[in-house]
Design a protein around this motif. Sequence first.
Motif, PDB file in Angstrom:
ATOM      1  N   GLY A  14      71.306 -48.645 -45.054  1.00 27.97           N
ATOM      2  CA  GLY A  14      71.221 -48.712 -46.530  1.00 27.97           C
ATOM      3  C   GLY A  14      70.107 -49.544 -46.633  1.00 27.97           C
ATOM      4  O   GLY A  14      69.078 -49.584 -47.515  1.00 27.97           O
ATOM      5  N   LEU A  15      70.411 -51.214 -45.888  1.00 24.81           N
ATOM      6  CA  LEU A  15      69.480 -52.301 -46.409  1.00 24.81           C
ATOM      7  C   LEU A  15      68.623 -52.436 -46.140  1.00 24.81           C
ATOM      8  O   LEU A  15      67.465 -52.489 -46.273  1.00 24.81           O
ATOM      9  N   LYS A  16      67.815 -51.503 -45.036  1.00 27.06           N
ATOM     10  CA  LYS A  16      67.407 -51.128 -44.497  1.00 27.06           C
ATOM     11  C   LYS A  16      66.484 -49.902 -45.424  1.00 27.06           C
ATOM     12  O   LYS A  16      64.812 -50.469 -45.462  1.00 27.06           O
ATOM     13  N   LEU A  17      67.059 -49.538 -46.104  1.00 24.93           N
ATOM     14  CA  LEU A  17      65.980 -48.363 -46.481  1.00 24.93           C
ATOM     15  C   LEU A  17      65.581 -48.640 -47.545  1.00 24.93           C
ATOM     16  O   LEU A  17      64.070 -48.872 -48.060  1.00 24.93           O
ATOM     17  N   LEU A  20      62.941 -50.230 -46.773  1.00 27.10           N
ATOM     18  CA  LEU A  20      61.443 -49.942 -46.420  1.00 27.10           C
ATOM     19  C   LEU A  20      61.100 -49.292 -47.780  1.00 27.10           C
ATOM     20  O   LEU A  20      59.562 -50.071 -48.342  1.00 27.10           O
ATOM     21  N   ARG A  21      61.927 -49.165 -48.835  1.00 24.60           N
ATOM     22  CA  ARG A  21      61.148 -48.829 -50.145  1.00 24.60           C
ATOM     23  C   ARG A  21      60.764 -49.845 -51.282  1.00 24.60           C
ATOM     24  O   ARG A  21      59.654 -50.317 -51.774  1.00 24.60           O
ATOM     25  N   MET A  22      61.406 -50.959 -51.443  1.00 23.23           N
ATOM     26  CA  MET A  22      60.682 -52.281 -51.430  1.00 23.23           C
ATOM     27  C   MET A  22      59.217 -52.466 -50.789  1.00 23.23           C
ATOM     28  O   MET A  22      58.321 -52.802 -51.535  1.00 23.23           O
ATOM     29  N   LYS A  23      58.992 -52.814 -49.389  1.00 25.39           N
ATOM     30  CA  LYS A  23      57.533 -53.041 -48.938  1.00 25.39           C
ATOM     31  C   LYS A  23      56.740 -51.625 -48.983  1.00 25.39           C
ATOM     32  O   LYS A  23      55.379 -51.625 -49.785  1.00 25.39           O
ATOM     33  N   GLU A  24      57.096 -50.415 -48.951  1.00 25.16           N
ATOM     34  CA  GLU A  24      55.935 -49.148 -50.597  1.00 25.16           C
ATOM     35  C   GLU A  24      56.073 -49.437 -51.681  1.00 25.16           C
ATOM     36  O   GLU A  24      54.782 -49.655 -51.751  1.00 25.16           O
ATOM     37  N   PHE A  25      57.048 -50.009 -52.287  1.00 18.71           N
ATOM     38  CA  PHE A  25      56.475 -50.187 -54.169  1.00 18.71           C
ATOM     39  C   PHE A  25      55.348 -51.261 -53.982  1.00 18.71           C
ATOM     40  O   PHE A  25      54.232 -51.872 -54.488  1.00 18.71           O
ATOM     41  N   TYR A  26      55.595 -52.317 -53.051  1.00 15.92           N
ATOM     42  CA  TYR A  26      54.433 -53.612 -52.899  1.00 15.92           C
ATOM     43  C   TYR A  26      53.312 -52.821 -52.798  1.00 15.92           C
ATOM     44  O   TYR A  26      52.079 -53.942 -53.182  1.00 15.92           O
ATOM     45  N   ALA A  27      53.160 -52.546 -51.556  1.00 11.83           N
ATOM     46  CA  ALA A  27      52.176 -52.022 -51.290  1.00 11.83           C
ATOM     47  C   ALA A  27      51.687 -51.206 -52.360  1.00 11.83           C
ATOM     48  O   ALA A  27      49.867 -51.073 -52.619  1.00 11.83           O
ATOM     49  N   GLN A  28      52.239 -50.557 -53.473  1.00 14.47           N
ATOM     50  CA  GLN A  28      51.589 -49.418 -54.227  1.00 14.47           C
ATOM     51  C   GLN A  28      50.608 -50.385 -54.833  1.00 14.47           C
ATOM     52  O   GLN A  28      50.014 -49.890 -55.557  1.00 14.47           O
TER      53      GLN A  28
END
Length: 69
Positions: A14-17, A20-28
């Motif tokens: 869950g923490l890895k997911l 990953l979502r935080m990285k995607e948000f920051y990239a967007q």
Amino acid sequence: MVRADERVQKDQTGLKLEALRMKEFYAQRNFYLCGFVLFLSIVINRYFSLLLHTAALEKGIHQIAKKKE
């Protein structure tokens, strides 16, 4: 019965997911910010060039007016 090992493994997944979502948000977010800055720089560049052109035209008008006098 769920073992403690399985719970820890699920929590780590869950923490890895979430990471990953935080990285995607920051990239967007960075992508949209870069696009906005690029657009804004084009608009400012165009405004500045129009301002210089207008100043040159006004200078020409004043020179013609002085020649008539």
